[in-house]
Motif scaffolding. Structure first.
Motif, short mmCIF file in Angstrom:
data_model
loop_
_atom_site.label_atom_id
_atom_site.label_comp_id
_atom_site.label_asym_id
_atom_site.label_seq_id
_atom_site.Cartn_x
_atom_site.Cartn_y
_atom_site.Cartn_z
N ILE A 1 0.84 -1.21 0.00
CA ILE A 1 0.00 0.00 0.00
C ILE A 1 0.87 1.25 0.00
CG2 ILE A 1 -1.69 1.34 1.31
CD1 ILE A 1 -2.97 -1.08 0.04
N GLN A 2 1.90 1.27 0.83
CA GLN A 2 2.78 2.43 0.88
C GLN A 2 3.42 2.70 -0.48
OE1 GLN A 2 5.34 0.97 4.00
NE2 GLN A 2 4.24 2.11 5.60
N ILE A 3 3.89 1.67 -1.12
CA ILE A 3 4.57 1.85 -2.41
C ILE A 3 3.57 2.25 -3.50
CG2 ILE A 3 5.88 0.66 -4.22
CD1 ILE A 3 7.20 -0.98 -1.92
N ALA A 4 2.37 1.67 -3.50
CA ALA A 4 1.37 2.09 -4.49
C ALA A 4 1.09 3.58 -4.33
CB ALA A 4 0.08 1.28 -4.32
N PRO B 1 2.74 0.80 -14.50
CA PRO B 1 2.94 -0.63 -14.22
C PRO B 1 3.34 -0.90 -12.77
CG PRO B 1 3.90 -0.10 -16.34
CD PRO B 1 3.52 1.21 -15.70
N HIS B 2 4.23 -0.07 -12.22
CA HIS B 2 4.63 -0.25 -10.82
C HIS B 2 3.45 -0.01 -9.88
CE1 HIS B 2 8.97 -0.98 -10.91
NE2 HIS B 2 8.98 -0.23 -11.99
N GLN C 1 5.85 10.83 -21.09
CA GLN C 1 4.90 9.82 -21.54
C GLN C 1 5.43 8.41 -21.31
OE1 GLN C 1 2.88 10.58 -25.22
NE2 GLN C 1 2.32 8.44 -25.49
N THR C 2 6.70 8.20 -21.62
CA THR C 2 7.31 6.89 -21.40
C THR C 2 7.34 6.57 -19.92
OG1 THR C 2 8.63 7.14 -23.40
CG2 THR C 2 9.38 5.50 -21.80
N TYR C 3 7.69 7.55 -19.10
CA TYR C 3 7.72 7.36 -17.65
C TYR C 3 6.35 6.92 -17.14
CZ TYR C 3 7.44 8.70 -12.74
OH TYR C 3 7.20 8.70 -11.39
N LEU C 4 5.31 7.64 -17.55
CA LEU C 4 3.97 7.31 -17.07
C LEU C 4 3.53 5.92 -17.54
CD1 LEU C 4 1.28 8.00 -15.68
CD2 LEU C 4 0.56 9.05 -17.86
#
Length: 168
Positions: free
Chosen positions: A57-60, A139-140, A130-133
């Motif tokens: 949850i923290q990472i999301a 995905p992460h 855009q690539t970052y998003l």
């Protein structure tokens, strides 16, 4: 038709974070009804080398606020990882949602070509917005949100796809 960086980010993060908050409330009711020690779920891992529920949850939440900030050209706020309860996790999600709401939509809309760097040292990664998003942040975010959902579902919480997807 142009691609909306804002529509592909903030509303998506909001939808799933709101769903996670609702699932956390269901988890609290479940542990109370079943007389389960909350720590048993908060520290549960699907496999020994995976992070526990609380970290998922923290990472999301971190990916949502980090992506929002980077796309808006702002500093990523730091949230200490001090949550110890379902209520604490719901508060973290609420702080993340409030931060996302504070971001200027027009700054995110103009971020497709913005240079974004994450990590440090040999873990430094360089992207355009855009690539970052699309290939890193989303995905992460979905990996950790899904893993949190899976941990609760695996432990008997009566939730399904509709709970995860939520509403928009």
């Amino acid at each position: 038709m142009s691609f909306s960086m804002y529509s592909a980010s903030v509303p998506v993060f909001r939808q799933i974070l709101n769903s996670l908050a609702a699932i956390l409330a269901k988890a609290e009711a479940h542990i109370e009804a079943k007389k389960i020690d909350p720590a048993a779920l908060l520290q549960y891992r699907l496999y020994p080398d995976m992070l526990p529920f609380i970290r998922q949850i923290q990472i999301a939440a971190d990916f949502a606020k980090g992506a929002g900030a980077r796309l808006a050209g702002q500093e990523v706020p730091s949230f200490e990882d001090t949550e110890k309860s379902f209520a604490d996790l719901r508060q973290r999600i609420a702080r993340t949602l409030a931060f996302l709401d504070s971001l200027p939509q027009h700054e995110i809309e103009g971020s497709a070509g913005r240079a974004i760097t994450t990590g440090s040292g040999d873990k430094t990664r360089h992207f355009d917005g855009q690539t970052y998003l699309l290939h890193y942040a989303l995905p992460h975010f979905f990996f950790h949100a899904t893993t949190a959902y899976d941990i609760l579902r695996h432990n008997g919480l009566d939730i399904g796809k509709k709970d995860f997807i939520g509403s928009w």
